[in-house]
Design a protein around this motif. Structure first.
Motif, short mmCIF file in Angstrom:
data_model
loop_
_atom_site.label_atom_id
_atom_site.label_comp_id
_atom_site.label_asym_id
_atom_site.label_seq_id
_atom_site.Cartn_x
_atom_site.Cartn_y
_atom_site.Cartn_z
N PRO A 1 11.03 1.02 -3.11
CA PRO A 1 10.33 2.22 -2.98
C PRO A 1 8.90 1.95 -2.61
N ALA A 2 8.32 0.88 -3.20
CA ALA A 2 6.76 0.55 -2.87
C ALA A 2 6.89 0.06 -1.30
N ALA A 3 7.96 -0.44 -0.59
CA ALA A 3 8.05 -0.83 0.51
C ALA A 3 7.99 0.74 1.66
N MET A 4 8.64 1.35 0.97
CA MET A 4 8.69 3.03 1.52
C MET A 4 7.35 3.61 1.76
N GLN B 1 5.35 13.69 10.29
CA GLN B 1 6.76 13.76 9.87
C GLN B 1 7.34 12.23 9.36
N MET B 2 6.84 11.40 9.90
CA MET B 2 7.25 9.96 9.64
C MET B 2 6.58 9.70 8.40
N GLY B 3 5.47 10.18 8.13
CA GLY B 3 4.91 9.77 6.81
C GLY B 3 5.53 10.56 5.83
N ALA B 4 5.93 11.99 6.01
CA ALA B 4 6.54 12.66 5.05
C ALA B 4 7.67 12.29 4.55
N TRP B 5 8.68 11.76 5.57
CA TRP B 5 10.13 11.34 5.21
C TRP B 5 9.97 9.95 4.51
N PHE B 6 9.19 8.92 4.74
CA PHE B 6 9.18 7.72 4.16
C PHE B 6 8.59 7.91 2.89
N ARG B 7 7.65 9.06 2.45
CA ARG B 7 7.20 9.32 1.36
C ARG B 7 8.32 9.83 0.32
#
Length: 226
Positions: free
Chosen positions: A44-47, A58-64
C-alpha cells in the motif's frame, strides 16, 4: 501462500501479507526481483508513492484508492510451454466500486528513445497495469519493446499519424490498441478497420484510462468513434 493453475495454462503462485518470499517454490523464485522485493515490504505504501508522483489526476486518484484498500496479493505467473512459457510478477489490487488491476513496479531497464517525456515519466513510476488477468488482453504494457503500427498491415485512417512513429502500449480485451506517437499524442486504434482515434496527448490518454478504472469500467475502444 497458494499455488494453483493459471487460467490459460501454467502455474500461479499467490503470496499474501505475512507470507515469506523465501518459501516461494523454486520454479517461481526468479520472479522475485529486487523491484518486487522493494514493493513487497509495504505494497500500500508503494501505491501511495505512485499516487503522490502520478502524472495525471485520475492516475493519482486510482493509485490513492488502491493504497487505501486491504485487498491485495502478489501474483507470480508462469505460463505453460504450450502458451509460450512466459513469466510475469505483479501486485493485484482491488477496491469496492473501482476496477482493480495487477500492477508491476517500474523496470530497471532503460526506456527506448522513442518514448515521449510524459510517458517516460509514467514509466519511471510503474510497469505494466493489467485489468484482465495473465494471458488475456486488456491493460497497459510495461515500458519495454513497444511495437510500431507498421507491425500490423492496416490501411490506417482517421487521425493523421505516422505509423512507423506510432507505438502500441496497451490493449483492449478484444485487441484494439492504445497508442502513442513519438511527438507525444495518444489514443486508440480499432483492430477491425485501422481507424485511429486520438484522445489528445499521451498524458490525456493515461488520464482517460485511469478515469475508466475509477468508474469501474474496462478501458475499451468506443465503436461510436468509428
Amino acid at each position: 501462500m497458494e499455488a494453483t493453475e493459471e487460467e490459460f495454462g501454467g502455474k500461479l503462485v499467490i503470496c499474501r501479507e505475512g507470507d515469506n518470499l523465501r518459501a516461494v517454490p523454486r520454479s517461481h523464485r526468479r520472479l522475485i526481483t529486487p523491484e518486487i522485493e522493494s514493493w513487497w515490504r509495504d505494497p500500500p505504501a508503494a501505491m501511495r508513492g505512485v499516487a503522490d508522483r502520478a502524472v495525471t489526476p485520475q492516475m493519482g486518484a486510482w493509485f490513492r484508492a488502491m493504497s487505501e484498500c486491504s485487498d491485495w496479493r502478489l501474483e507470480l505467473h508462469k505460463a505453460s510451454r504450450s502458451m509460450g512459457g512466459g513469466t510475469r510478477a505483479g501486485f493485484w489490487f482491488t477496491s469496492p466500486g473501482i476496477r482493480g488491476a495487477e500492477v508491476a513496479p517500474p523496470a530497471s531497464a532503460p526506456l527506448s528513445d522513442n518514448i515521449p517525456p510524459d510517458l517516460a515519466a509514467y514509466y519511471r513510476l510503474v510497469g505494466y497495469v493489467d485489468w484482465m488477468g495473465f494471458g488475456a488482453a486488456g491493460g497497459l504494457d510495461g515500458g519495454e519493446g513497444h511495437s510500431p503500427l507498421t507491425a500490423f498491415h492496416y490501411e490506417y485512417h482517421g487521425a493523421a499519424v505516422e505509423p512507423a512513429r506510432t507505438y502500441i502500449f496497451g490493449w483492449s480485451p478484444c485487441g484494439d490498441m492504445i497508442v502513442y506517437t513519438a511527438d507525444g499524442r495518444g489514443g486508440w486504434v480499432c483492430h477491425e478497420n485501422g481507424k485511429v482515434h486520438l484522445l489528445g496527448s499521451v498524458r490525456d490518454t493515461i488520464d482517460w484510462v485511469y478515469g475508466e478504472l475509477m468508474a469501474d469500467r474496462c478501458p475499451d475502444y468506443d465503436y461510436g468513434w468509428a
